[in-house]
Design an enzyme around this catalytic site. Sequence first.
Site, short mmCIF file in Angstrom:
data_model
loop_
_atom_site.label_atom_id
_atom_site.label_comp_id
_atom_site.label_asym_id
_atom_site.label_seq_id
_atom_site.Cartn_x
_atom_site.Cartn_y
_atom_site.Cartn_z
N HIS A 293 -1.00 -1.61 -4.06
CA HIS A 293 -2.42 -1.21 -3.40
C HIS A 293 -2.69 0.03 -3.42
O HIS A 293 -1.63 0.72 -2.74
CB HIS A 293 -2.53 -2.18 -2.14
CG HIS A 293 -3.54 -2.01 -1.41
ND1 HIS A 293 -4.58 -2.85 -1.36
CD2 HIS A 293 -3.99 -1.21 -0.21
CE1 HIS A 293 -5.55 -2.88 -0.49
NE2 HIS A 293 -5.40 -1.63 0.25
N ASP B 133 -5.23 2.99 -1.74
CA ASP B 133 -6.15 3.11 -1.12
C ASP B 133 -6.97 4.53 -1.23
O ASP B 133 -6.48 5.69 -0.95
CB ASP B 133 -5.59 3.25 0.42
CG ASP B 133 -5.22 1.79 1.03
OD1 ASP B 133 -3.76 1.88 1.32
OD2 ASP B 133 -6.10 0.85 0.94
N SER C 232 0.92 -1.12 -0.17
CA SER C 232 -0.13 0.23 0.21
C SER C 232 1.15 1.42 0.05
O SER C 232 1.79 1.38 0.71
CB SER C 232 -0.84 0.07 1.41
OG SER C 232 -1.39 1.20 1.50
N MET D 296 -9.85 7.28 -0.69
CA MET D 296 -10.58 7.23 0.69
C MET D 296 -11.50 8.50 0.14
O MET D 296 -10.79 9.71 -0.38
CB MET D 296 -9.92 7.70 1.77
CG MET D 296 -8.83 6.44 2.11
SD MET D 296 -7.86 6.72 3.72
CE MET D 296 -7.14 5.32 3.81
N GLY E 139 1.97 -1.75 4.14
CA GLY E 139 2.07 -0.39 3.75
C GLY E 139 3.50 -0.06 4.46
O GLY E 139 4.66 0.06 4.22
N MET F 227 -9.92 -6.71 6.80
CA MET F 227 -9.24 -5.51 7.52
C MET F 227 -8.69 -6.01 8.58
O MET F 227 -9.58 -6.45 9.61
CB MET F 227 -10.10 -4.25 7.62
CG MET F 227 -10.57 -3.81 6.11
SD MET F 227 -9.31 -3.46 5.04
CE MET F 227 -8.56 -2.10 5.81
N MET G 229 -12.38 2.88 -0.35
CA MET G 229 -12.93 3.07 1.01
C MET G 229 -14.09 4.34 0.68
O MET G 229 -13.66 5.66 1.08
CB MET G 229 -11.92 3.44 2.14
CG MET G 229 -11.53 2.20 2.52
SD MET G 229 -9.56 2.38 3.24
CE MET G 229 -8.50 2.52 1.85
N HIS H 59 -8.37 -0.17 -3.57
CA HIS H 59 -9.19 -0.53 -2.45
C HIS H 59 -10.20 0.90 -2.29
O HIS H 59 -9.57 1.79 -1.94
CB HIS H 59 -8.31 -0.68 -1.03
CG HIS H 59 -8.94 -0.91 -0.05
ND1 HIS H 59 -8.33 -1.03 1.34
CD2 HIS H 59 -10.44 -0.87 0.33
CE1 HIS H 59 -9.11 -1.03 2.31
NE2 HIS H 59 -10.41 -1.19 1.83
N GLY I 231 -0.32 2.66 9.35
CA GLY I 231 0.48 2.73 10.35
C GLY I 231 -0.25 2.18 11.72
O GLY I 231 0.06 2.55 12.82
N ASP J 194 -5.29 -6.93 5.24
CA ASP J 194 -4.99 -5.31 5.08
C ASP J 194 -4.84 -4.89 6.38
O ASP J 194 -5.84 -4.63 7.01
CB ASP J 194 -6.07 -4.93 3.92
CG ASP J 194 -5.58 -3.48 3.47
OD1 ASP J 194 -6.43 -2.69 2.71
OD2 ASP J 194 -4.43 -3.10 3.65
N GLY J 195 -3.92 -4.11 6.54
CA GLY J 195 -3.79 -3.39 7.74
C GLY J 195 -3.14 -3.97 8.80
O GLY J 195 -3.04 -5.00 9.33
N GLY J 196 -1.69 -3.16 9.02
CA GLY J 196 -0.73 -3.53 9.99
C GLY J 196 -0.12 -4.67 9.95
O GLY J 196 0.41 -5.33 10.76
C1 DX5 Z 1 -6.02 1.43 5.83
C2 DX5 Z 1 -5.64 0.82 4.53
C3 DX5 Z 1 -4.46 -0.16 4.30
C4 DX5 Z 1 -3.31 0.63 5.04
C5 DX5 Z 1 -2.00 -0.40 5.03
O1 DX5 Z 1 -7.32 1.72 5.40
O2 DX5 Z 1 -6.68 0.16 3.74
O3 DX5 Z 1 -4.20 -0.56 2.99
O4 DX5 Z 1 -2.83 1.57 4.02
O5 DX5 Z 1 -0.86 0.24 5.54
P1 DX5 Z 1 -0.15 -0.40 6.90
O6 DX5 Z 1 0.52 -1.65 6.66
O7 DX5 Z 1 0.49 0.81 7.07
O8 DX5 Z 1 -1.52 -0.54 7.85
ZN ZN Z 2 -6.11 -0.94 1.94
#
Ligand code: DX5
Ligand code: ZN
Length: 213
Positions: A29, A31, A6, A33, A188, A133, A64, A62, A141, A166-168
Amino acid sequence: MEIAVSVLSADFSVLGEAVDRVAAADRIHLDVMDGHFVPAISFGSPVVEAVDDRTDQPLDVHLMVDRPLAHADRFAERGVETVTVHAEACPDVRRVATRLGEAGVDAGVALNPETPFSVIEHAVDALDRVLVMAVTPGAGGQPFQRAVLEKVRRIDEACDVEIGVDGGVGPANVADCAEAGADLLVSGTAVLGSEDCASVIRTMRRRTERRIQ
Ligand code: DX5
Ligand code: ZN
């Protein structure tokens, strides 16, 4: 196992350089938003097109966003392989999946940590991917919520749809994600926060391969 990076946490003044640094990833990836579905606004199709011009890697968008169908066609452009919408923004997942297929992209549906798989289970046959997620969507982060691994296991047992997390995600938890049944890992900060992105990607691959054997 596929690894997507990401670029949300990249330095956007030199986004192209960030894309170059993650050439070892299987996918990029992106994101998107809208400031409604999640509080933050990130970027739109001009940035997706700029990334597509910079790399041959397949792009995962992705979304959102509220009303994802209103946007899906715009993102089903050249280079975008998968468009993932949120179950929480889609009353009719099967209809969205059909529309994405008609637009020529693979259809993914994302589930927030608190959203159970049962919400979309009836339509999973229409999907190419379920994105689990491991953080509340809206920012990079954040810490990985280990509880979602149970959801990954549940989906893996229930059907054979591709499962993303996805995420962390990072070297500390990729082996557990793989063992739970994940097929795609989105990372990411753990990658872009390193001086040597390729090395982090290699480490994640190695740790998933070892655990799956
Ligand atoms: C969060 C995103 C993720 C995020 C991943 O809303 O959908 O893709 O950017 O980044 P890290 O790995 O830093 O959580
Ligand atoms: Zn994402």
